[in-house]
Design a protein around this motif. Structure first.
Motif, mmCIF file in Angstrom:
data_model
loop_
_atom_site.group_PDB
_atom_site.id
_atom_site.type_symbol
_atom_site.label_atom_id
_atom_site.label_comp_id
_atom_site.label_asym_id
_atom_site.label_seq_id
_atom_site.Cartn_x
_atom_site.Cartn_y
_atom_site.Cartn_z
ATOM 1 N N ARG A 152 28.229 54.883 52.493
ATOM 2 C CA ARG A 152 28.307 53.437 52.266
ATOM 3 C C ARG A 152 29.332 52.780 53.176
ATOM 4 N N SER A 153 30.455 53.476 53.411
ATOM 5 C CA SER A 153 31.490 52.871 54.252
ATOM 6 C C SER A 153 31.055 52.759 55.703
ATOM 7 N N VAL A 154 30.221 53.691 56.176
ATOM 8 C CA VAL A 154 29.710 53.611 57.548
ATOM 9 C C VAL A 154 28.833 52.369 57.679
ATOM 10 N N LYS A 155 27.957 52.182 56.712
ATOM 11 C CA LYS A 155 27.065 51.018 56.756
ATOM 12 C C LYS A 155 27.864 49.722 56.605
ATOM 13 N N ALA A 156 28.833 49.720 55.717
ATOM 14 C CA ALA A 156 29.652 48.528 55.514
ATOM 15 C C ALA A 156 30.446 48.198 56.778
ATOM 16 N N GLN A 157 30.976 49.204 57.422
ATOM 17 C CA GLN A 157 31.735 48.994 58.659
ATOM 18 C C GLN A 157 30.829 48.417 59.746
ATOM 19 N N ARG A 158 29.637 48.953 59.863
ATOM 20 C CA ARG A 158 28.698 48.494 60.885
ATOM 21 C C ARG A 158 28.291 47.037 60.631
ATOM 22 N N THR A 159 27.991 46.699 59.389
ATOM 23 C CA THR A 159 27.608 45.316 59.083
ATOM 24 C C THR A 159 28.800 44.378 59.219
ATOM 25 N N ARG A 160 29.993 44.830 58.885
ATOM 26 C CA ARG A 160 31.201 43.998 59.040
ATOM 27 C C ARG A 160 31.418 43.646 60.501
ATOM 28 N N LEU A 161 31.118 44.596 61.395
ATOM 29 C CA LEU A 161 31.259 44.344 62.825
ATOM 30 C C LEU A 161 30.061 43.581 63.387
ATOM 31 N N LEU B 299 27.043 44.790 64.117
ATOM 32 C CA LEU B 299 26.425 45.574 65.184
ATOM 33 C C LEU B 299 25.145 46.240 64.713
ATOM 34 N N SER B 300 24.234 46.436 65.656
ATOM 35 C CA SER B 300 23.032 47.214 65.345
ATOM 36 C C SER B 300 23.442 48.683 65.276
ATOM 37 N N ALA B 301 22.545 49.499 64.757
ATOM 38 C CA ALA B 301 22.828 50.933 64.670
ATOM 39 C C ALA B 301 23.027 51.521 66.060
ATOM 40 N N ALA B 302 22.258 51.036 67.022
ATOM 41 C CA ALA B 302 22.370 51.548 68.393
ATOM 42 C C ALA B 302 23.731 51.192 69.000
ATOM 43 N N ASP B 303 24.176 49.938 68.790
ATOM 44 C CA ASP B 303 25.480 49.526 69.327
ATOM 45 C C ASP B 303 26.618 50.274 68.644
ATOM 46 N N TYR B 304 26.512 50.399 67.327
ATOM 47 C CA TYR B 304 27.562 51.119 66.593
ATOM 48 C C TYR B 304 27.600 52.580 67.024
ATOM 49 N N ALA B 305 26.430 53.145 67.257
ATOM 50 C CA ALA B 305 26.359 54.539 67.714
ATOM 51 C C ALA B 305 27.037 54.687 69.075
ATOM 52 N N ARG B 306 26.793 53.728 69.971
ATOM 53 C CA ARG B 306 27.411 53.783 71.296
ATOM 54 C C ARG B 306 28.933 53.651 71.165
ATOM 55 N N LEU B 307 29.375 52.824 70.242
ATOM 56 C CA LEU B 307 30.804 52.621 70.024
ATOM 57 C C LEU B 307 31.471 53.898 69.511
ATOM 58 N N ASN C 214 21.227 58.741 59.873
ATOM 59 C CA ASN C 214 21.378 59.877 58.960
ATOM 60 C C ASN C 214 22.679 59.805 58.180
ATOM 61 N N TRP C 215 23.748 59.356 58.808
ATOM 62 C CA TRP C 215 25.022 59.215 58.093
ATOM 63 C C TRP C 215 24.909 58.146 57.008
ATOM 64 N N GLU C 216 24.313 57.003 57.370
ATOM 65 C CA GLU C 216 24.215 55.889 56.425
ATOM 66 C C GLU C 216 23.336 56.225 55.219
ATOM 67 N N HIS C 217 22.358 57.085 55.410
ATOM 68 C CA HIS C 217 21.461 57.451 54.314
ATOM 69 C C HIS C 217 21.878 58.761 53.633
#
Length: 142
Positions: free
Chosen positions: A74-83, A85-93, A103-106
Protein backbone atom coordinates in the motif's frame (compact mmCIF):
# COMPACT_ATOMS: atom_id res chain seq x y z
CA UNK A 1 79.85 -43.46 34.45
CA UNK A 2 78.59 -43.44 30.88
CA UNK A 3 75.04 -43.98 32.01
CA UNK A 4 75.35 -41.09 34.46
CA UNK A 5 76.72 -38.84 31.68
CA UNK A 6 73.98 -39.95 29.29
CA UNK A 7 71.29 -39.39 31.93
CA UNK A 8 72.72 -35.93 32.64
CA UNK A 9 72.80 -35.03 28.92
CA UNK A 10 69.23 -36.28 28.49
CA UNK A 11 68.06 -34.20 31.46
CA UNK A 12 69.82 -31.12 30.08
CA UNK A 13 68.16 -31.67 26.66
CA UNK A 14 64.75 -32.08 28.30
CA UNK A 15 65.13 -28.90 30.34
CA UNK A 16 66.43 -26.99 27.31
CA UNK A 17 63.41 -28.09 25.21
CA UNK A 18 61.10 -27.07 28.04
CA UNK A 19 62.69 -23.61 28.25
CA UNK A 20 62.63 -23.14 24.48
CA UNK A 21 58.96 -24.13 24.32
CA UNK A 22 58.07 -21.68 27.07
CA UNK A 23 59.99 -18.89 25.35
CA UNK A 24 58.52 -19.51 21.89
CA UNK A 25 54.93 -20.07 23.02
CA UNK A 26 54.41 -16.34 23.62
CA UNK A 27 55.77 -15.58 20.16
CA UNK A 28 53.56 -18.24 18.56
CA UNK A 29 50.47 -16.68 20.14
CA UNK A 30 51.50 -13.24 18.93
CA UNK A 31 52.05 -14.57 15.40
CA UNK A 32 48.60 -16.17 15.38
CA UNK A 33 47.03 -12.88 16.55
CA UNK A 34 48.89 -10.94 13.85
CA UNK A 35 47.70 -13.35 11.17
CA UNK A 36 44.10 -12.88 12.26
CA UNK A 37 44.51 -9.10 12.14
CA UNK A 38 46.11 -9.27 8.68
CA UNK A 39 43.24 -11.42 7.38
CA UNK A 40 40.72 -8.91 8.78
CA UNK A 41 42.54 -6.02 7.12
CA UNK A 42 42.63 -7.87 3.81
CA UNK A 43 38.85 -8.36 3.98
CA UNK A 44 38.40 -4.65 4.69
CA UNK A 45 40.62 -3.73 1.74
CA UNK A 46 38.60 -5.98 -0.60
CA UNK A 47 35.36 -4.37 0.57
CA UNK A 48 36.80 -0.87 0.10
CA UNK A 49 38.03 -1.77 -3.39
CA UNK A 50 34.54 -2.96 -4.31
CA UNK A 51 33.07 0.32 -3.07
CA UNK A 52 35.64 2.33 -5.00
CA UNK A 53 34.92 0.36 -8.17
CA UNK A 54 31.18 0.90 -7.83
CA UNK A 55 31.69 4.63 -7.22
CA UNK A 56 33.92 4.89 -10.28
CA UNK A 57 31.24 3.21 -12.37
CA UNK A 58 28.78 5.79 -11.10
CA UNK A 59 26.59 3.31 -9.30
CA UNK A 60 25.75 3.87 -5.67
CA UNK A 61 27.16 1.17 -3.46
CA UNK A 62 24.58 -1.17 -1.97
CA UNK A 63 23.53 0.33 1.31
CA UNK A 64 22.69 -1.57 4.40
CA UNK A 65 19.34 -0.44 5.68
CA UNK A 66 17.83 -0.72 9.09
CA UNK A 67 15.92 -3.79 10.05
CA UNK A 68 13.24 -1.33 11.17
CA UNK A 69 12.46 -0.37 7.54
CA UNK A 70 9.35 -2.23 6.52
CA UNK A 71 7.84 -2.86 3.12
CA UNK A 72 4.17 -2.33 2.42
CA UNK A 73 2.45 -2.75 -0.92
CA UNK A 74 0.00 0.00 0.00
CA UNK A 75 2.81 2.42 0.80
CA UNK A 76 4.41 1.88 -2.63
CA UNK A 77 1.13 2.73 -4.34
CA UNK A 78 0.50 5.67 -2.01
CA UNK A 79 3.99 7.03 -2.64
CA UNK A 80 3.56 6.72 -6.41
CA UNK A 81 0.18 8.48 -6.40
CA UNK A 82 1.49 11.18 -4.02
CA UNK A 83 4.23 11.92 -6.54
CA UNK A 84 1.69 11.82 -9.38
CA UNK A 85 3.75 9.37 -11.41
CA UNK A 86 2.79 6.52 -13.69
CA UNK A 87 4.06 3.06 -12.82
CA UNK A 88 6.62 3.33 -15.62
CA UNK A 89 7.96 6.68 -14.36
CA UNK A 90 8.06 5.50 -10.77
CA UNK A 91 9.84 2.34 -11.89
CA UNK A 92 12.45 4.41 -13.73
CA UNK A 93 12.90 6.56 -10.62
CA UNK A 94 13.45 3.49 -8.41
CA UNK A 95 15.50 1.65 -11.01
CA UNK A 96 13.26 -1.33 -11.71
CA UNK A 97 10.72 -2.32 -14.37
CA UNK A 98 7.10 -1.17 -14.39
CA UNK A 99 6.01 -4.79 -14.04
CA UNK A 100 8.02 -4.99 -10.82
CA UNK A 101 6.16 -1.93 -9.47
CA UNK A 102 2.85 -3.58 -10.41
CA UNK A 103 3.84 -6.77 -8.58
CA UNK A 104 4.95 -4.84 -5.50
CA UNK A 105 1.74 -2.79 -5.41
CA UNK A 106 -0.43 -5.90 -5.67
CA UNK A 107 1.57 -7.83 -3.08
CA UNK A 108 2.72 -10.48 -5.55
CA UNK A 109 6.41 -9.94 -4.78
CA UNK A 110 8.68 -8.09 -2.39
CA UNK A 111 11.73 -5.95 -3.16
CA UNK A 112 15.23 -7.27 -2.60
CA UNK A 113 17.54 -5.51 -0.14
CA UNK A 114 19.06 -3.17 -2.77
CA UNK A 115 15.64 -2.33 -4.19
CA UNK A 116 14.27 -1.66 -0.72
CA UNK A 117 17.13 0.77 -0.15
CA UNK A 118 16.18 2.57 -3.38
CA UNK A 119 12.53 2.72 -2.30
CA UNK A 120 13.56 4.23 1.02
CA UNK A 121 15.69 6.82 -0.82
CA UNK A 122 12.71 7.83 -2.97
CA UNK A 123 10.33 8.12 0.00
CA UNK A 124 11.72 11.45 1.11
CA UNK A 125 11.52 13.35 -2.18
CA UNK A 126 8.71 15.55 -3.46
CA UNK A 127 7.02 15.93 -6.85
CA UNK A 128 9.46 18.52 -8.17
CA UNK A 129 12.51 16.51 -7.17
CA UNK A 130 11.02 13.34 -8.68
CA UNK A 131 10.32 15.11 -11.99
CA UNK A 132 13.79 16.63 -12.01
CA UNK A 133 15.40 13.22 -11.45
CA UNK A 134 13.31 11.72 -14.22
CA UNK A 135 14.29 14.50 -16.63
CA UNK A 136 17.94 14.07 -15.66
CA UNK A 137 17.72 10.33 -16.29
CA UNK A 138 16.46 10.89 -19.81
CA UNK A 139 13.12 10.38 -21.44
CA UNK A 140 9.93 10.33 -19.37
CA UNK A 141 7.09 7.94 -20.22
CA UNK A 142 3.84 9.61 -21.22
Amino acid sequence: MTTLAEALKEEIRRLARKEIKAATQVTARAVAQHRREIAKLKRQIREQEKRIASLQKGKPSPQKIDESVRFSARSVKAQRTRLGLSAADYARLVGVSSLTIYNWEHGKSRPRQEQLAQLVAVRGIGKREALRRLEDSGKRAA
